[in-house]
Enzyme design. Sequence first.
Site, PDB file in Angstrom:
ATOM      1  N   ASP A 102     -17.892  31.546 -27.785  1.00  0.00           N
ATOM      2  CA  ASP A 102     -18.761  32.459 -27.068  1.00  0.00           C
ATOM      3  C   ASP A 102     -19.083  31.841 -25.706  1.00  0.00           C
ATOM      4  OD1 ASP A 102     -20.728  34.625 -26.752  1.00  0.00           O
ATOM      5  OD2 ASP A 102     -22.207  33.040 -27.021  1.00  0.00           O
ATOM      6  N   ASP A 156     -22.121  33.131 -22.993  1.00  0.00           N
ATOM      7  CA  ASP A 156     -23.545  33.060 -22.651  1.00  0.00           C
ATOM      8  C   ASP A 156     -24.357  32.400 -23.762  1.00  0.00           C
ATOM      9  OD1 ASP A 156     -22.711  34.428 -20.473  1.00  0.00           O
ATOM     10  OD2 ASP A 156     -23.781  36.283 -20.895  1.00  0.00           O
ATOM     11  N   ASP A 197     -23.797  31.439 -30.707  1.00  0.00           N
ATOM     12  CA  ASP A 197     -25.250  31.283 -30.828  1.00  0.00           C
ATOM     13  C   ASP A 197     -25.978  32.559 -31.235  1.00  0.00           C
ATOM     14  OD1 ASP A 197     -24.667  32.364 -28.071  1.00  0.00           O
ATOM     15  OD2 ASP A 197     -26.852  32.375 -28.002  1.00  0.00           O
TER      16      ASP A 197
END
Length: 259
Positions: free
Chosen positions: A11, A13, A199
């Site tokens: 991922d 961001d 996250d």
Amino acid sequence: MPRPPLLVFTDLDGTLLDHEDYSHEAAAPALAHLRAAGVPVVLASSKTAAEIAPLRAELGLADCPAIVENGAGVLNPGAGAPVDSGRYCELRAVLKRLPASLRAAFQGFGDWDLAMIARRTGLPRAEAELAAQRRFSEPGLWRGSPAQKEAFLAALAAQGIGAREGGRFLTLSFGGTKASRMAEIAARYGTPFTVALGDAPNDIEMLEGADLGFVIANPHRPALPPLAGEAEGRIVRIDAPGPKGWNAAVERVIKDRGI
């Protein structure tokens, strides 16, 4: 293509990129080690192909595929951003046909001008313009009640549109997930050992589908619930946030696997 010793899916961001300033500087040592070892790093993000293509080149990963718009599409190695609008206009048309009471509670990129997109994302205006070049999905903010949201998602599902909760936005698309694209791309490389890092809720399937997953701490949102495989050690939580946590996780993998 030759089978690499490892395949990394990440991922962006809040994971490889800092949540506040989008910097990846703290991850530079581990990225350099992966490049030197010939380990492909596949970016997997809600970002558009227009956003990911220059970032992928900046990271030295232009020869790797990338997963765009939460898995709704794939940017192939070496490719620039496509110029067509894909299915985005079709998605916006479905939104327009929803009952006004449901439609009013969701505002997406297509409802905002560039100044608002920049404000909502924290991106500079030039980068916000790239984020607006959508082909498959519509990120936005939900402002209604939980009951309204349930009705909103049900109405969209009846039209073949699903929703994913990310680090910032509720993102709508006609399908495809980071996890399904991860499996497709891994097959291209001969299905080597896969590592995934993320996250947010929209990373869960990817984390659970990898041979080894790392949950990178994100102090800006509630912690992810216990994940399948976590009790057995197949998914590991990293205390440090963003690229600092990413670097720690990848360096651990490099050491443990003797790369």
